[in-house]
Design a protein around this motif. Sequence first.
Motif, PDB file in Angstrom:
ATOM      1  N   LEU A  18       0.855  -1.188   0.000  1.00 27.06           N
ATOM      2  CA  LEU A  18       0.000   0.000   0.000  1.00 27.06           C
ATOM      3  C   LEU A  18       0.892   1.239   0.000  1.00 27.06           C
ATOM      4  CD1 LEU A  18      -2.857   1.262   0.236  1.00 27.06           C
ATOM      5  CD2 LEU A  18      -2.528   1.179   2.728  1.00 27.06           C
ATOM      6  N   HIS A  19       0.772   2.035  -1.033  1.00 24.53           N
ATOM      7  CA  HIS A  19       1.528   3.291  -1.152  1.00 24.53           C
ATOM      8  C   HIS A  19       0.805   4.357  -0.343  1.00 24.53           C
ATOM      9  CE1 HIS A  19       4.023   6.374  -2.746  1.00 24.53           C
ATOM     10  NE2 HIS A  19       3.164   6.839  -3.644  1.00 24.53           N
ATOM     11  N   THR A  20       1.504   4.940   0.616  1.00 24.24           N
ATOM     12  CA  THR A  20       0.855   5.902   1.511  1.00 24.24           C
ATOM     13  C   THR A  20       1.538   7.264   1.516  1.00 24.24           C
ATOM     14  OG1 THR A  20       2.141   5.076   3.378  1.00 24.24           O
ATOM     15  CG2 THR A  20      -0.048   4.100   3.031  1.00 24.24           C
ATOM     16  N   ALA A  21       2.242   7.589   0.455  1.00 24.95           N
ATOM     17  CA  ALA A  21       2.896   8.899   0.371  1.00 24.95           C
ATOM     18  C   ALA A  21       2.225   9.748  -0.706  1.00 24.95           C
ATOM     19  CB  ALA A  21       4.376   8.715   0.053  1.00 24.95           C
ATOM     20  N   GLU A  22       2.374  11.045  -0.581  1.00 27.01           N
ATOM     21  CA  GLU A  22       1.857  11.967  -1.589  1.00 27.01           C
ATOM     22  C   GLU A  22       2.618  11.765  -2.897  1.00 27.01           C
ATOM     23  OE1 GLU A  22      -0.487  14.511  -1.169  1.00 27.01           O
ATOM     24  OE2 GLU A  22      -0.870  14.051   0.921  1.00 27.01           O
ATOM     25  N   ASP A  33      -1.281   3.037  -4.420  1.00 28.28           N
ATOM     26  CA  ASP A  33      -2.266   3.858  -3.726  1.00 28.28           C
ATOM     27  C   ASP A  33      -3.600   3.107  -3.822  1.00 28.28           C
ATOM     28  OD1 ASP A  33      -3.241   6.905  -3.061  1.00 28.28           O
ATOM     29  OD2 ASP A  33      -4.609   5.921  -4.459  1.00 28.28           O
ATOM     30  N   SER A  98      -7.994   8.302  -1.062  1.00 31.05           N
ATOM     31  CA  SER A  98      -6.530   8.183  -0.979  1.00 31.05           C
ATOM     32  C   SER A  98      -6.011   8.694   0.356  1.00 31.05           C
ATOM     33  CB  SER A  98      -5.856   8.946  -2.118  1.00 31.05           C
ATOM     34  OG  SER A  98      -6.027   8.281  -3.337  1.00 31.05           O
ATOM     35  N   ARG A  99      -6.502   9.854   0.760  1.00 27.66           N
ATOM     36  CA  ARG A  99      -6.042  10.431   2.037  1.00 27.66           C
ATOM     37  C   ARG A  99      -6.441   9.564   3.229  1.00 27.66           C
ATOM     38  NH1 ARG A  99      -3.402  14.790   1.494  1.00 27.66           N
ATOM     39  NH2 ARG A  99      -3.716  16.171  -0.266  1.00 27.66           N
ATOM     40  N   MET A 102      -3.914   6.915   3.765  1.00 28.14           N
ATOM     41  CA  MET A 102      -2.529   7.308   4.053  1.00 28.14           C
ATOM     42  C   MET A 102      -2.362   8.190   5.282  1.00 28.14           C
ATOM     43  SD  MET A 102      -1.515  10.254   1.250  1.00 28.14           S
ATOM     44  CE  MET A 102      -1.973   9.390  -0.217  1.00 28.14           C
ATOM     45  N   SER A 103      -3.447   8.597   5.900  1.00 27.93           N
ATOM     46  CA  SER A 103      -3.284   9.526   7.014  1.00 27.93           C
ATOM     47  C   SER A 103      -4.223   9.201   8.165  1.00 27.93           C
ATOM     48  CB  SER A 103      -3.510  10.964   6.541  1.00 27.93           C
ATOM     49  OG  SER A 103      -4.782  11.100   5.981  1.00 27.93           O
ATOM     50  N   PRO A 111      -2.535   6.187  11.118  1.00 27.55           N
ATOM     51  CA  PRO A 111      -3.288   5.918   9.886  1.00 27.55           C
ATOM     52  C   PRO A 111      -3.652   4.436   9.830  1.00 27.55           C
ATOM     53  CG  PRO A 111      -0.966   6.244   9.400  1.00 27.55           C
ATOM     54  CD  PRO A 111      -1.148   6.521  10.867  1.00 27.55           C
ATOM     55  N   ARG A 114      -2.056  -1.459   6.293  1.00 26.57           N
ATOM     56  CA  ARG A 114      -2.386  -2.147   5.039  1.00 26.57           C
ATOM     57  C   ARG A 114      -3.478  -3.188   5.297  1.00 26.57           C
ATOM     58  NH1 ARG A 114       1.912  -5.667   1.646  1.00 26.57           N
ATOM     59  NH2 ARG A 114       1.702  -6.987   3.450  1.00 26.57           N
TER      60      ARG A 114
END
Length: 137
Positions: A18-22, A33, A98-99, A102-103, A111, A114
């Motif tokens: 799981l991609h959790t960066a901007e 994401d 998405s947010r 990740m947050s 947050p 996964r």
Amino acid sequence: MIPKHLRRAAMLIEQNGLHTAEGDFVAPDGALDICAALHQGATGELPEAFHTDPDAAIDLITASPMAMAAIRAVYDTLGYEATSPDEEDPEAVIDSVSRWAMSAPFPDMPPPTRTEVIGRLVRTADALDQKADPLAA
């Protein structure tokens, strides 16, 4: 069909991370994401734009009714965890989902992990299956 897409997205996150960066929708290590996973789960494709051009990726997501339906299904389960000032705007819904993945929903909370994100996808799929066939339970 949406439950199938949600389960496929859960599998993709389990396999790829799981991609959790901007930034881009796909991390350099291949982690996805949540909205990229939902798009790939719905369409079977993950165009290069997801790796390099977030704006083009959003255009691809919004152009796919099945991807947007899957993202909307997740958004509808989030309640207070993620709200958009304009929930009719597809880009705002994508951003909210998405947010959420990740947050932290509140400053003193972590947050979602996964596993929690995957669990949300599977529970959403199960709820949609139940709604479609109430006798299946």
